[in-house]
Design a protein around this motif. Structure first.
Motif, mmCIF file in Angstrom:
data_model
loop_
_atom_site.group_PDB
_atom_site.id
_atom_site.type_symbol
_atom_site.label_atom_id
_atom_site.label_comp_id
_atom_site.label_asym_id
_atom_site.label_seq_id
_atom_site.Cartn_x
_atom_site.Cartn_y
_atom_site.Cartn_z
ATOM 1 N N GLY A 95 8.151 28.935 32.423
ATOM 2 C CA GLY A 95 8.494 27.813 31.119
ATOM 3 C C GLY A 95 8.153 28.734 29.809
ATOM 4 O O GLY A 95 8.140 29.788 29.556
ATOM 5 N N SER A 96 8.266 27.519 28.820
ATOM 6 C CA SER A 96 7.854 28.099 27.093
ATOM 7 C C SER A 96 6.649 27.366 26.573
ATOM 8 O O SER A 96 6.393 26.569 26.772
ATOM 9 N N TYR A 97 5.927 27.820 25.997
ATOM 10 C CA TYR A 97 4.740 27.410 25.346
ATOM 11 C C TYR A 97 4.601 28.040 23.781
ATOM 12 O O TYR A 97 4.907 28.948 23.587
ATOM 13 N N ARG A 98 4.514 27.679 23.113
ATOM 14 C CA ARG A 98 3.584 26.806 21.684
ATOM 15 C C ARG A 98 2.954 27.651 21.700
ATOM 16 O O ARG A 98 1.922 27.577 22.479
ATOM 17 N N LEU A 99 2.647 28.572 20.710
ATOM 18 C CA LEU A 99 2.101 29.355 19.833
ATOM 19 C C LEU A 99 1.502 29.468 18.661
ATOM 20 O O LEU A 99 2.980 29.202 17.468
ATOM 21 N N TYR A 100 0.155 29.531 17.917
ATOM 22 C CA TYR A 100 0.046 29.527 16.706
ATOM 23 C C TYR A 100 -0.059 30.491 16.190
ATOM 24 O O TYR A 100 -1.019 31.635 16.502
ATOM 25 N N ARG A 101 0.102 30.741 14.939
ATOM 26 C CA ARG A 101 0.084 32.123 14.092
ATOM 27 C C ARG A 101 -1.671 32.580 14.101
ATOM 28 O O ARG A 101 -2.264 31.774 13.548
ATOM 29 N N HIS A 102 -2.224 33.460 14.168
ATOM 30 C CA HIS A 102 -3.825 33.880 13.789
ATOM 31 C C HIS A 102 -3.689 35.097 12.736
ATOM 32 O O HIS A 102 -2.777 36.424 13.761
ATOM 33 N N ALA A 103 -2.984 35.350 12.315
ATOM 34 C CA ALA A 103 -3.175 36.516 11.155
ATOM 35 C C ALA A 103 -4.819 36.741 11.283
ATOM 36 O O ALA A 103 -5.780 36.575 10.658
ATOM 37 N N PHE A 104 -4.913 37.828 11.300
ATOM 38 C CA PHE A 104 -5.565 39.366 11.441
ATOM 39 C C PHE A 104 -5.569 40.631 11.045
ATOM 40 O O PHE A 104 -4.439 41.170 11.984
ATOM 41 N N GLY A 105 -6.328 40.994 10.185
ATOM 42 C CA GLY A 105 -5.680 42.445 9.680
ATOM 43 C C GLY A 105 -4.671 42.187 9.041
ATOM 44 O O GLY A 105 -4.547 41.719 8.313
ATOM 45 N N GLU A 106 -3.560 43.769 9.147
ATOM 46 C CA GLU A 106 -2.463 43.891 8.746
ATOM 47 C C GLU A 106 -1.569 43.128 10.543
ATOM 48 O O GLU A 106 -0.858 43.265 9.944
ATOM 49 N N ARG A 107 -2.019 42.876 11.209
ATOM 50 C CA ARG A 107 -1.177 42.167 12.603
ATOM 51 C C ARG A 107 -1.421 40.814 12.169
ATOM 52 O O ARG A 107 -2.528 40.423 11.977
ATOM 53 N N VAL A 108 -0.348 40.600 12.904
ATOM 54 C CA VAL A 108 0.120 39.472 13.078
ATOM 55 C C VAL A 108 -0.155 39.016 14.711
ATOM 56 O O VAL A 108 0.583 39.227 15.209
ATOM 57 N N TRP A 109 -0.776 37.986 15.657
ATOM 58 C CA TRP A 109 -0.873 37.761 16.998
ATOM 59 C C TRP A 109 -0.558 36.158 16.772
ATOM 60 O O TRP A 109 -0.972 35.021 15.963
ATOM 61 N N TYR A 110 -0.268 35.562 18.314
ATOM 62 C CA TYR A 110 -0.082 34.176 18.207
ATOM 63 C C TYR A 110 -0.484 33.398 19.261
ATOM 64 O O TYR A 110 -0.498 34.331 20.260
ATOM 65 N N GLN A 111 -1.263 32.575 19.075
ATOM 66 C CA GLN A 111 -2.220 32.419 20.400
ATOM 67 C C GLN A 111 -2.209 30.828 20.798
ATOM 68 O O GLN A 111 -1.553 30.098 19.968
ATOM 69 N N ARG A 112 -2.889 30.665 21.761
ATOM 70 C CA ARG A 112 -2.769 29.481 22.240
ATOM 71 C C ARG A 112 -3.984 28.813 23.687
ATOM 72 O O ARG A 112 -3.850 29.918 24.045
#
Length: 151
Positions: A95-112
């Motif tokens: 399915g589809s999952y809404r993830l939210y931005r987590h800026a960490f250092g120079e990288r961005v990841w999205y998490q839920r």
């Protein structure tokens, strides 16, 4: 969508990011009511995803002493902390999952956050098994397509 195992360099990057996350957040995590001192921080069960638009992601589980997270990290070099969207929809076979931005250092990841209280776990081995069960369900299409998640 094409799913594959991460490369050795990508596994090393994920391990480095988990250590950096631990170093940056451990003091705060210890103040959370449901902090579990038997758990650490680890990035587990990641898969390399090729999106239809050409973007390549790593998606998997992040275990912390307080929660289990679904995480997606773009491998696109232009995906920097500045200017990244605040959220994204991650399409997985389940399915589809809404993830939210987590800026960490120079990288961005999205998490839920998937599970918010891991006090009942006695070890990182149990946490890893839980992450494996979670990701197995997320990366597998349901038998009945009407059961696909839309979180």
């Amino acid at each position: 969508m094409h799913i594959a195992a991460p490369s050795g360099a990508e596994y090393a990057m994920l391990a480095d990011m988990a250590r950096a996350y631990r170093d940056a957040h451990l003091v705060t995590l210890k103040t959370v009511e449901h902090y579990n001192p038997r758990l650490g921080v680890d990035a587990l069960c990641f898969q390399r995803l090729s999106e239809p638009d050409g973007e390549t992601l790593l998606a998997g589980a992040l275990i912390t002493p307080c929660a289990l997270w679904l995480v997606a990290l773009s491998l696109d070099e232009s995906a920097e902390a500045d200017g990244a969207a605040d959220e994204r929809l991650l399409a997985l076979p389940s399915g589809s999952y809404r993830l939210y931005r987590h800026a960490f250092g120079e990288r961005v990841w999205y998490q839920r956050r998937i599970l918010d209280d891991l006090r009942e776990l006695d070890s990182m081995q149990q946490a890893a098994q839980l992450a494996q069960q979670l990701t197995a369900r997320l990366f597998t299409a349901p038998e009945n397509p009407d059961q696909a998640s839309a979180l």
